[in-house]
Design an enzyme around this catalytic site. Structure first.
Site, PDB file in Angstrom:
ATOM      1  N   CYS A  58      26.722 -48.359  43.064  1.00 49.09           N
ATOM      2  CA  CYS A  58      26.335 -49.309  44.181  1.00 49.09           C
ATOM      3  C   CYS A  58      24.665 -49.449  44.420  1.00 49.09           C
ATOM      4  CB  CYS A  58      27.139 -49.304  45.536  1.00 49.09           C
ATOM      5  SG  CYS A  58      27.006 -47.341  46.155  1.00 49.09           S
ATOM      6  N   GLY A  62      36.028 -57.101  49.384  1.00 49.11           N
ATOM      7  CA  GLY A  62      35.308 -56.837  50.716  1.00 49.11           C
ATOM      8  C   GLY A  62      35.385 -58.017  51.595  1.00 49.11           C
ATOM      9  N   GLU A  88      31.215 -51.847  52.653  1.00 42.72           N
ATOM     10  CA  GLU A  88      30.208 -51.843  51.757  1.00 42.72           C
ATOM     11  C   GLU A  88      30.387 -52.452  50.603  1.00 42.72           C
ATOM     12  OE1 GLU A  88      28.762 -47.899  50.510  1.00 42.72           O
ATOM     13  OE2 GLU A  88      28.131 -48.841  48.804  1.00 42.72           O
ATOM     14  N   GLY A 129      33.684 -51.310  47.999  1.00 38.25           N
ATOM     15  CA  GLY A 129      34.196 -52.152  46.723  1.00 38.25           C
ATOM     16  C   GLY A 129      33.306 -53.491  46.299  1.00 38.25           C
ATOM     17  N   SER A 130      33.879 -54.309  45.728  1.00 38.07           N
ATOM     18  CA  SER A 130      33.352 -55.565  45.483  1.00 38.07           C
ATOM     19  C   SER A 130      32.977 -56.579  46.818  1.00 38.07           C
ATOM     20  CB  SER A 130      33.925 -56.371  44.355  1.00 38.07           C
ATOM     21  OG  SER A 130      35.427 -57.132  45.093  1.00 38.07           O
TER      22      SER A 130
END
Lengths: 498, 498
Positions: B270, B214, B233, B209-210
């Protein structure tokens, strides 16, 4: 060379060291694994040549006996040479090649090649209790250099002269063997360690020491704008579980082995057995007091450690339900301490596990009596992470033994059967680690061939032409290493046109 | 089955899920790898059977086109089957055997055997942008189950109906195939994710995620009394460096490929290329504006993501030295957005790298012009960690290309040559990771065969008799897997008496 304690490293020097490590990083990583192996062997050779200078300084600063220090130095050079072997063998690179496959499902696959590369400059905090094997030229340094990472070594204040001297030996050996300038340097001073830890040029940290110091540094590393891997070996209780059958049949052997293991090196091992579980009324206990009283007193590593030991011991002895079986305090003088044996039972342990399950770094251990095997399993279940767990059992005690092994497998890094946890073999199959608080990184080890992994990260190359690929990933197997090609392990070249 | 959004999971249900995962842990880990592989294949089969139910819900909740969702579901089932292959192949266990050697130096070596075991229950935070491949039955779930770890899946609120439905399919498939009860469960609600993250029964976390979400969860995981591995991630810029030679010789191809890559899936990958470096005055730039204007507008995953995108884009467009080449804002309506092309030069980037090197999740990218190759290398050097870095170059540009590849090797998880970063092959050699902020765990990948490692930790057995050893470590190679025996890789049994 000098053996007088150096002053703390200056801020300016720390900056030079960090800049030097950064500069060295690319050149050290570019060497073939075999060339880096030669650097490690050169360091091992130089330590052996310097042994006559190093050993007396080590003995004076740590109070460890000569034979132990000689053995530890041999272990240290062996460790450096093992990593040279690991580099020559080459499968540590995990070279993996998937050739392009336009027919692969669900989507066509490009040419993909994966290899491990060094993470960059590593900060190593040396330990107090192994002035060679977990200090300046110890396992963390050896494995980081093997991986291709320059090392900034924060010396332990417990053996400052030895740290400076060993640092000179290592640096000179690396330089003489053609290692890039800046590959290795020693810094001293608590604040200098923190400065380096917070510096963005440091890419990973290795630490061996106490739970409180280790956790503080771990928290600091995680608080960085860019958090980095922190490989901390912190605290471990190393319980030993003796089944009714083993206590019955091997009482004398178990009593001897236990007392030897927990008093070895004045109890200053991270693998010292902190608790021994015995069936209530076992004849092992009778024998223990006598054996403990016969152990010679010894000098601890330094005053700070002795004071911390005395404090923890008095807390432990004051826990509800803990009684002192052998109290060394009377015969102790100055820095010399004797072994202490405490005893309790499982209900007392379960009533306040946090209090009783506290590491006491020094020659103290607790015998815990259990009434039945349910109590034994319940006690095993109360442990958090530990470097080791030991079971003494007999072949006909299947159910109980299975349960103990399964319970401790989830809590320890190494399971020992009918042996003792002290003594950590430097080998391919060693794992010296474990769930927190044994370590801050349960997937990794600080001893053994796989310790190198802590300082390597994977990179995949997609569609990159042969001449631009790292040597390990080209079709021709230049390094003659085991690689995974299209899913299968092989040492063959990749056939042209695949 | 239901496709209406479920209520947030109750506290009582979260407790049941955690207790169930804990109970399932030992039984799931005890299965032979091949048996766990069968569970994964059963889940893959069940997803295929349920495709007709799942796909319409996915399309409604994510606005992704049918073909993309079908492909993503195929990738998801392929991934589950790949892990079944990894389990059958068995070298992921890293079974390592050092037989006892009383003559080994510096000290006699005990019998030592090392294997990887599951870490315990894993909490997976699903991503918004891959409703199948990085969600309920995605790569984190597949690799954790493969490792033998029960999964508590925190659903992403962006596709609640699909999450509930997929969760039912997975749970039913596991149960029907004989998986232990409690192996898998879905929970919903931001606070429920946090409660699970802080629960001592959870032993590792995976998140996609962001950066902000994160990092907040990472900090929470590190603040636990017992910190646990957090595989996050987070954010990635995925720069593309075009050399003068490539810009000259392949202008049209590069312009086409770039626009396709950064606008694919409405830029919600991503691995979307965030910046393209071009020589100043390159004809590539002329072509880009035209191509970008021809890209059809699309609906983003949800309003929250669209609002964040609009905000980040306006910040980025306002950075000193950034100009807007193609502005989609005029033609946008409601949830539909068009691609935006920004431009700047290297001096502007270097003047405020933090401002310009910000991930903008959506169909926007910045073309950065460089005056000479020194500027290009200086720009490459300004990047922090990224999932990917791409170089478009020509074979006769050796020095520059070497420098770019070496610079980006230290900053990215995957290096792409003359290709594009979007599209992540599920393969043995894939690495989908990178230094922070690409991930919080640069040693690990969330895609590819080695993703399983995140959920395995080593244990060594010392002196343990054959019948008490895990099957993978007994002398007889019951699982027919590659093992390291006394330093060498082999599939042979360990000869008796070694």
């Amino acid at each position: 060379m000098t053996d007088s304690p150096p002053l703390d490293t200056s801020i300016e020097r720390v900056e030079d060291v960090l800049a030097g490590a950064t500069d060295a990083s690319a050149r050290l990583g570019e060497l073939d694994p075999g060339e880096r192996g030669e650097l490690l062997v050169a360091v091992a050779d130089a330590l052996e040549v310097a042994a006559a200078d190093l050993l007396p300084v080590a003995a004076r600063e740590t109070h460890l006996p000569d034979r132990r220090l000689e053995g530890e130095l041999a272990r240290t050079t062996h460790q450096l040479r093992l990593f040279a072997e690991v580099l020559a063998e080459g499968s540590y690179l995990e070279a993996t090649i998937d050739t392009a496959d336009p027919r692969s499902v669900p989507t066509p696959r490009p040419d993909l090649r994966r290899v491990l590369v060094p993470v960059g400059p590593v900060l190593v905090f040396a330990a107090s209790n192994f002035p060679f094997a977990f200090s300046v030229a110890g396992g963390d340094t050896a494995s980081a250099l093997a991986a291709g990472c320059p090392v900034v070594l924060k010396a332990h204040p417990g053996h400052p002269g030895l740290s400076a001297l060993t640092g000179e030996v290592v640096t000179e050996a690396l330089t003489a063997a053609g290692g890039p300038e800046g590959t290795f340097a020693v810094v001293t001073g608590v604040d200098k360690g923190r400065i380096a830890l917070l510096d963005s040029r440091i890419r990973a940290v290795a630490f061996t020491g106490s739970l409180s110091a280790g956790r503080a540094l771990f928290d600091l590393a995680m608080s960085r704008e860019t958090p980095i891997p922190f490989y901390g070996e912190l605290g471990s209780l190393n319980p030993v579980f003796v089944t009714p059958g083993a206590a019955e049949r091997r009482a004398a052997e178990i009593a001897d082995g236990y007392v030897n293991s927990f008093t070895l090196g004045v109890g200053q091992f991270c693998t010292k057995p902190g608790l021994l579980f015995l069936p209530a009324g076992s004849s092992v206990l009778d024998r223990l007091a006598e054996l403990v009283r016969a152990v010679p007193y010894g000098e601890m590593l330094n005053d700070r450690i002795r004071r911390a030991y005395t404090r923890t011991l008095s807390d432990l002895a004051a826990v509800q339900g803990v009684r002192t079986v052998v109290d060394a305090a009377d015969g102790e003088e100055g820095p010399v301490v004797g072994p202490t044996l405490l005893a309790a039972d499982v209900p007392a342990l379960l009533a306040d596990p946090d209090a009783m399950l506290t590491e006491c770094f020094g020659p103290t251990s607790i015998v815990v009596e259990y009434e039945d095997t349910d109590q034994l399993v319940a006690a095993a279940d109360a442990f958090a992470g530990s470097l080791t767990a030991t079971v003494h059992g007999e072949p006909d005690e299947g159910g109980l033994v299975d349960e103990l092994l399964a319970t401790m497998r989830d809590r320890a890094g190494r399971i020992i059967w009918n042996g003792w946890p002290t003594g950590v073999a430097v080998a391919w199959a060693m794992h010296h680690g474990g769930p927190y608080p044994a370590t801050t990184a349960p997937l990794h080890t600080s001893v053994g061939a796989t310790a190198i992994r802590r300082f390597l990260r994977p990179v995949s190359y997609q569609g990159v032409p042969q001449q631009l690929l790292p040597k390990a990933l080209q079709d021709r197997n230049h390094l003659h290493i085991m690689r995974r090609v299209n899913g299968s392990l092989t040492t063959a070249d990749v056939p042209a046109g695949t």
